[in-house]
Design a protein around this motif. Structure first.
Motif, mmCIF file in Angstrom:
data_model
loop_
_atom_site.group_PDB
_atom_site.id
_atom_site.type_symbol
_atom_site.label_atom_id
_atom_site.label_comp_id
_atom_site.label_asym_id
_atom_site.label_seq_id
_atom_site.Cartn_x
_atom_site.Cartn_y
_atom_site.Cartn_z
ATOM 1 N N HIS A 1 -10.402 11.330 24.958
ATOM 2 C CA HIS A 1 -11.841 11.066 25.040
ATOM 3 C C HIS A 1 -12.168 9.580 24.931
ATOM 4 N N GLY A 2 -11.285 8.750 25.477
ATOM 5 C CA GLY A 2 -11.462 7.314 25.289
ATOM 6 C C GLY A 2 -12.196 6.585 26.397
ATOM 7 N N GLY B 1 -14.502 11.362 33.741
ATOM 8 C CA GLY B 1 -15.670 10.500 33.855
ATOM 9 C C GLY B 1 -16.784 10.831 32.882
ATOM 10 N N GLY B 2 -16.498 11.675 31.913
ATOM 11 C CA GLY B 2 -17.540 12.058 30.956
ATOM 12 C C GLY B 2 -17.892 10.883 30.042
ATOM 13 N N PHE C 1 -6.240 7.300 22.636
ATOM 14 C CA PHE C 1 -7.631 7.763 22.615
ATOM 15 C C PHE C 1 -7.765 9.280 22.737
ATOM 16 N N ASP D 1 2.170 -0.421 36.196
ATOM 17 C CA ASP D 1 1.898 0.162 37.510
ATOM 18 C C ASP D 1 0.763 -0.633 38.164
ATOM 19 N N HIS E 1 -9.262 0.275 28.509
ATOM 20 C CA HIS E 1 -9.272 -0.493 27.267
ATOM 21 C C HIS E 1 -8.702 -1.894 27.449
ATOM 22 N N GLY E 2 -7.573 -1.998 28.167
ATOM 23 C CA GLY E 2 -7.012 -3.316 28.424
ATOM 24 C C GLY E 2 -7.971 -4.173 29.245
ATOM 25 N N ILE F 1 -1.305 -5.823 26.976
ATOM 26 C CA ILE F 1 -0.377 -4.885 27.609
ATOM 27 C C ILE F 1 -1.153 -3.622 27.976
ATOM 28 N N GLY F 2 -1.261 -3.355 29.273
ATOM 29 C CA GLY F 2 -1.951 -2.163 29.745
ATOM 30 C C GLY F 2 -3.231 -2.488 30.495
ATOM 31 N N GLY G 1 -5.523 -0.257 31.664
ATOM 32 C CA GLY G 1 -6.463 0.858 31.686
ATOM 33 C C GLY G 1 -7.842 0.337 31.321
ATOM 34 N N GLU H 1 0.551 -5.041 33.415
ATOM 35 C CA GLU H 1 0.407 -3.610 33.733
ATOM 36 C C GLU H 1 1.654 -3.137 34.491
HETATM 37 C C1 LIG Z 1 -7.728 14.339 33.128
HETATM 38 C C2 LIG Z 1 -8.379 13.526 32.050
HETATM 39 C C3 LIG Z 1 -9.726 13.700 31.779
HETATM 40 C C4 LIG Z 1 -10.358 12.915 30.808
HETATM 41 N N1 LIG Z 1 -11.705 13.032 30.649
HETATM 42 C C5 LIG Z 1 -12.366 12.156 29.840
HETATM 43 C C6 LIG Z 1 -13.771 12.166 29.744
HETATM 44 O O1 LIG Z 1 -14.432 12.932 30.431
HETATM 45 N N2 LIG Z 1 -14.382 11.304 28.908
HETATM 46 C C7 LIG Z 1 -13.681 10.418 28.156
HETATM 47 O O2 LIG Z 1 -14.300 9.657 27.412
HETATM 48 N N3 LIG Z 1 -12.338 10.369 28.236
HETATM 49 C C8 LIG Z 1 -11.661 11.204 29.053
HETATM 50 N N4 LIG Z 1 -10.290 11.171 29.139
HETATM 51 C C9 LIG Z 1 -9.564 10.227 28.307
HETATM 52 C C10 LIG Z 1 -9.595 8.817 28.850
HETATM 53 O O3 LIG Z 1 -9.257 8.809 30.205
HETATM 54 C C11 LIG Z 1 -8.607 7.949 28.086
HETATM 55 O O4 LIG Z 1 -8.832 8.089 26.716
HETATM 56 C C12 LIG Z 1 -8.737 6.474 28.408
HETATM 57 O O5 LIG Z 1 -8.771 6.249 29.793
HETATM 58 C C13 LIG Z 1 -7.609 5.707 27.775
HETATM 59 O O6 LIG Z 1 -7.593 4.410 28.280
HETATM 60 P P1 LIG Z 1 -6.365 3.453 27.988
HETATM 61 O O7 LIG Z 1 -6.711 2.154 28.574
HETATM 62 O O8 LIG Z 1 -6.050 3.546 26.555
HETATM 63 O O9 LIG Z 1 -5.133 4.171 28.683
HETATM 64 P P2 LIG Z 1 -4.561 4.158 30.174
HETATM 65 O O10 LIG Z 1 -5.630 4.287 31.169
HETATM 66 O O11 LIG Z 1 -3.479 5.142 30.204
HETATM 67 O O12 LIG Z 1 -3.979 2.708 30.316
HETATM 68 C C14 LIG Z 1 -2.799 2.312 29.707
HETATM 69 C C15 LIG Z 1 -2.065 1.463 30.689
HETATM 70 O O13 LIG Z 1 -1.014 0.783 30.040
HETATM 71 C C16 LIG Z 1 0.047 0.645 30.922
HETATM 72 N N5 LIG Z 1 1.257 0.390 30.143
HETATM 73 C C17 LIG Z 1 1.770 1.140 29.164
HETATM 74 N N6 LIG Z 1 2.890 0.596 28.667
HETATM 75 C C18 LIG Z 1 3.094 -0.542 29.347
HETATM 76 C C19 LIG Z 1 4.100 -1.553 29.304
HETATM 77 N N7 LIG Z 1 5.128 -1.491 28.450
HETATM 78 N N8 LIG Z 1 3.996 -2.599 30.161
HETATM 79 C C20 LIG Z 1 2.959 -2.684 31.031
HETATM 80 N N9 LIG Z 1 1.996 -1.748 31.106
HETATM 81 C C21 LIG Z 1 2.056 -0.684 30.290
HETATM 82 C C22 LIG Z 1 0.053 1.961 31.639
HETATM 83 O O14 LIG Z 1 0.727 1.891 32.888
HETATM 84 C C23 LIG Z 1 -1.428 2.259 31.781
HETATM 85 O O15 LIG Z 1 -1.948 1.838 33.034
HETATM 86 C C24 LIG Z 1 -9.622 11.967 30.069
HETATM 87 C C25 LIG Z 1 -8.252 11.803 30.329
HETATM 88 C C26 LIG Z 1 -7.633 12.555 31.322
HETATM 89 C C27 LIG Z 1 -6.179 12.314 31.597
#
Ligand SMILES: Cc1cc2nc3c(=O)[nH]c(=O)nc-3n(C[C@H](O)[C@H](O)[C@H](O)COP(=O)(O)OP(=O)(O)OC[C@H]3O[C@@H](n4cnc5c(N)ncnc54)[C@H](O)[C@@H]3O)c2cc1C
Lengths: 461, 388
Positions: free
Chosen positions: B336-337, B49-50, B333, B37, B16-17, B11-12, B14, B35
């Motif tokens: 910083h994930g 992008g860090g 995360f 969206d 990580h998914g 689920i997700g 991003g 996903e």
């Molecule tokens: C502006 C900004 C700057 C950042 N800068 C940095 C950086 O420089 N360096 C760094 O290491 N990290 C940075 N981060 C943090 C980093 O982007 C996140 O920690 C990381 O991308 C998390 O990834 P994720 O896959 O957990 O989450 P997400 O990318 O949010 O993915 C989760 C996905 O799950 C989907 N989802 C949720 N619930 C459901 C559901 N019920 N059904 C279907 N889909 C669902 C969502 O739509 C989403 O697309 C930054 C974050 C932001 C917002």
């Protein structure tokens, strides 16, 4: 922080009329506009009335002067040279004026920011010497500057208006290259009957075309495959017309494919938009009273859909009446009449929209044509990103940086949505538009560091 | 008809998914990513992008280190360079007290066996950052860190995963998770999917899935904010932070400067809207100018924010479910994930495929938030949602 019943952004006919009406209802009102004087695009500098400008504007002048006068007399607060760079969901407005940023709160907010010219990506459109018809017209209005070899290229009422104004100013354009295909006349003919209540507009249009003819300006019709030649600056415009290739030498070209609502402000506030096939543009979704999907946020004037100056002023008044009504004030007896007049004024629109729909040249530019000028992204690159799987403008933006430059996508947004939609075989309403983020206009970092200062106020009179 | 069963439902979509899906596919698993969206629409596609090890919570350091090794050969993994560029990450000290803290940190890491963070004195700081303000006394650097293009990266992971057979169901929200026999059923906008294993990578929205699995945790939706300036002459090649005030600062190859640093806007996860709060960003502007006086002349042309899930203790959940065998979590995360994406995906795939991992994930257990009674090992409570 200062707070007002109504804050209006934009002092064109819509904003000025809205302010006067709001004051009449006893609402505290502030108007913010980035120009040094009220008037907006059409009535720019209307208060500086030298005979030359009067002649240029013709009959419209009196109307503009009257609206400006009523606005000045209304007691609305007015800050000129105010660049609004953010509006948040609590209707807190941040604007820059006099080198500092200020914030103000609105109970109701009216975006009266009008229209912008549709982007016209075509070969050579980014060369020095190429401008838009709107920009050339502003230059003429504000400083009387006209280029003697200016070639007007495109379509739309503004093209003819600008041409006739240049003739009045004594510097007729070198040529007009009109992109309206012959077949369009048949498509437009269907709307003629409905347009009759707007006969005044049609008569004015014919008069402008006659003036162009009388002045001996060469007019090339049904032109396509337009390209502007030149290495470091424009040297000629070439096109096909009457199944012949033409070439006109010139260092100055002005392009135009109609105007579209300026959506930046309603987008930044997350108002819903829809794609209007007839206007081929995104319009904010509005109630009968021009309220957006965000309660308390209204759009008056061309930002609500292109309607022209008369409609703009009427819409401005209707918006103010609605805000007054919501505030518990008695509704003006004129509202019903105004609504009828507004509908009549709009009668000519379907005809104009059918006749002057944007040309295929700019809706689907060739792969090599630059679309995003700030980041130098071509139509071909956008199509490639789509082929890789990018579903919409925001992903294309993330991929290519298209729309990330200082113009915030104003210059390319519509074209990018159109190109993606065509490449995916979808409607622009499905692929949607760039997410717009503040600042709406570039802002000095040092000014942001000093944010929070109180607003200077200048009473309208 | 599409095949709605899989070994693993993620689920997700991003980073990580997508990373977990890719690594699971590389292990031969049949995977579906659900996903709501589009891939990379949220934090993973819009972050700064860090790619930073510098300054991480000590518990994260080993995983971040493992991830960094993957970043350094990212193209081998996903057939795309992800726009990754090596660059020093530097935390600037504005006072001797700041510098002492940084020195203590470097010493602590050395004791843990990590050498990648090095102290910079006054002169060394200026060798890396000639434009730094006069009052800055030194810093801490991780010289082999860097940055990448977030959307390009997340998209590359999904593309590679797709090429190995992973199916992506976009615009498809997982509404309800239930268990039928040994399988998980996920009811979505577009039908029911079933899988032997379930992985929750829902970012800021992951709390709802955890709740349905019977292990509610508090995931705070936050909106980290970023500013971008117009093009400036090249003056900085490192990614710069600050020890005592929030800042992340880097100049891109095209001359624009991207400034962020932990300040948060308004996050509205139900509508996918994030809003910038400029009265907060004022501080970011002040800090940037204080560290780099040249920024006085900069103008902001753009800003953005994205929605990210934050845990109460600021570090993620990387954990098997404590209630349902075969379910796993990687979320929260806490801004910083992105850097951790490649490494955590590898760990999650290992967990899903083998049920175990050597990676030190204990500090990230979901049970750390459980009320006292549950944390002490009582049997998982069955709650709504799972009795299908
Ligand atoms: C502006 C900004 C700057 C950042 N800068 C940095 C950086 O420089 N360096 C760094 O290491 N990290 C940075 N981060 C943090 C980093 O982007 C996140 O920690 C990381 O991308 C998390 O990834 P994720 O896959 O957990 O989450 P997400 O990318 O949010 O993915 C989760 C996905 O799950 C989907 N989802 C949720 N619930 C459901 C559901 N019920 N059904 C279907 N889909 C669902 C969502 O739509 C989403 O697309 C930054 C974050 C932001 C917002």
């Amino acid at each position: 922080m200062n707070s007002y019943d109504v804050v209006i952004v934009g002092a064109g006919p819509a904003g000025m009329a809205c302010a006067a009406e709001a004051r009449q209802a006893g609402l505290s009102t502030l108007v913010l506009d980035e120009q040094p004087r009220p008037g907006g695009q059409i009535f720019r500098d209307i208060e500086v009335s030298d005979p030359g400008r009067r002649a240029l504007l013709g009959k419209d002048y009196a109307e503009g002067a009257r609206i400006a006068e009523a606005f000045r007399a209304s007691g609305a607060d007015y800050v000129s040279g105010a660049v609004v760079w953010n509006i948040d969901s609590a209707k807190r407005i941040d604007y820059s004026a006099g080198g500092r940023s200020h914030s103000v709160e609105a109970k109701s907010l009216v975006a009266a920011t009008g229209a912008i010219e549709r982007p016209t990506p075509m070969p050579g459109w980014t060369l020095p010497g190429v401008t838009t018809v709107g920009a050339a017209q502003i230059l003429l209005k504000t400083s009387g500057i006209v280029f003697e070899d200016l070639v007007l290229v495109g379509s739309g009422p503004l093209l003819w208006l600008a041409a006739s104004q240049m003739i009045t100013a004594g510097v007729p354009p070198k040529a007009i290259v009109e992109t309206v295909p012959k077949s369009r006349y048949r498509a437009a003919a269907r709307h003629v009957l409905r347009a009759l209540p707007g006969w005044r507009y049609l008569a004015k249009g014919f008069a402008m075309m006659r003036a162009v003819k009388r002045a001996g300006v060469p007019v090339h019709r049904d032109a396509e495959d337009i390209a502007i030649e030149g290495d470091s600056a424009a040297t000629a415009v070439t096109f096909t017309s009457g199944s012949k290739r033409h070439r006109i030498e010139t260092a100055h070209v002005a392009l135009h494919q109609g105007v579209v609502p300026n959506q930046q402000m309603t987008r930044v506030m997350n108002c819903q938009h829809r794609f209007d096939e007839s206007q081929r543009a995104f319009l904010p979704v509005l109630s009968e009273d021009f309220e957006t999907t965000v309660p308390g946020v209204f759009v008056a004037g061309d930002g609500a859909g292109i309607g022209g100056a008369k409609s703009a002023a009427m819409r401005g008044r209707l918006v103010a009446m609605r805000i007054a009504e919501t505030a518990g004030k008695p509704v003006s007896g004129e509202r019903a009449k105004l609504r009828t007049a507004l509908a009549r004024d709009a009668a000519v629109r379907p005809l104009l929209e059918a006749l002057y729909a944007p040309s295929d040249d700019v809706l689907s530019p060739a792969d090599a044509v630059m679309v995003c000028r700030c980041e130098e992204i071509t139509a071909g690159q956008i199509r490639e990103a789509v082929a890789l799987g990018a579903p919409g403008p925001n992903q294309v933006k993330s991929f290519l940086r298209a729309g990330m430059g200082p113009c915030q996508g104003r210059m390319c947004g519509l074209a990018v949505s159109e190109i993606i939609a065509a490449a995916r075989g979808e409607s622009p309403s499905t692929v949607d538009y760039y997410r717009i983020r503040p600042p709406l206009k570039p802002l000095l970092l040092s000014e942001l560091a000093g944010l929070g200062a109180e607003a200077p106020r200048e009473a309208a009179e | 008809m599409t095949n709605r069963t899989a070994d693993l439902l993620v689920i997700g979509g991003g980073i990580h998914g997508c990373s977990a899906a890719l690594h699971a596919a590389m292990r031969g698993l049949d995977v579906v990513v659900i996903e709501k969206d589009t891939v990379g629409r949220h934090a993973s596609g819009v972050n700064a992008g860090g790619v930073r090890r510098l300054g991480r919570h000590y518990a994260e350091v080993p995983i971040s280190q493992r991830s960094m090794e993957i970043w350094h050969r990212i193209e081998d993994l996903v057939d795309d360079d992800c726009g990754f560029q090596r660059a020093p990450q530097i935390k600037v000290a504005e006072s001797e007290a700041d510098l002492d803290e940084l020195k203590a940190r470097a010493a602590h890491l050395r004791a843990m066996g990590f050498e990648h963070e090095v102290v910079l004195d006054r002169g060394e700081l200026r060798a890396h950052l000639p434009a730094v303000a006069e009052h800055c006394v030194g810093g801490l650097a991780s010289l082999d860190d860097g940055f990448a293009q977030p959307y390009q990266t997340t998209f590359a992971f999904s593309r590679k995963a797709r090429s190995l057979g992973v199916r992506f169901e976009e615009n498809c929200r997982a509404q309800r998770v239930t268990r039928v026999g040994s399988d998980f059923k996920v009811t979505t906008d577009r039908g029911v999917f079933s899988g032997r294993r379930l992985l929750n990578c829902g970012g800021a929205w992951a709390g709802e899935i955890a709740r349905q699995l019977g292990e509610p945790v508090e995931v705070e939706p936050t909106a980290p904010m970023m500013l971008v300036t117009g093009r400036m002459p090249r003056f900085c090649t490192a990614v710069v932070g600050n020890q005592s005030r929030p800042l992340s600062f880097k100049q891109m190859a095209n001359g624009t400067v991207v400034i962020g640093g932990g300040l948060r806007g308004r996050a509205l996860p139900e509508t996918n809207v994030s809003e910038l709060i400029f009265s907060e960003l004022r501080r970011t502007a002040e800090t940037a100018i204080a560290i780099f006086p040249i920024m006085k002349g900069a103008s902001i042309v753009r800003s953005w924010a994205g929605i990210e899930g934050r845990m109460p203790d600021g570090i993620p959940v990387i954990s098997p479910s404590s209630t349902q065998e075969g379910a796993y979590h990687a979320f929260g995360f806490s801004s910083h994930g992105f850097q951790m994406g490649p490494g955590v995906g590898e760990i999650m795939a290992e967990l899903v495929a083998t049920g175990r991992t050597n990676a030190p994930i204990a500090p990230f257990a979901i049970t750390r938030f459980a009320p006292e009674a549950d944390a002490s090992g009582s049997s998982p409570t069955q709650t709504e949602g799972l009795s299908a």
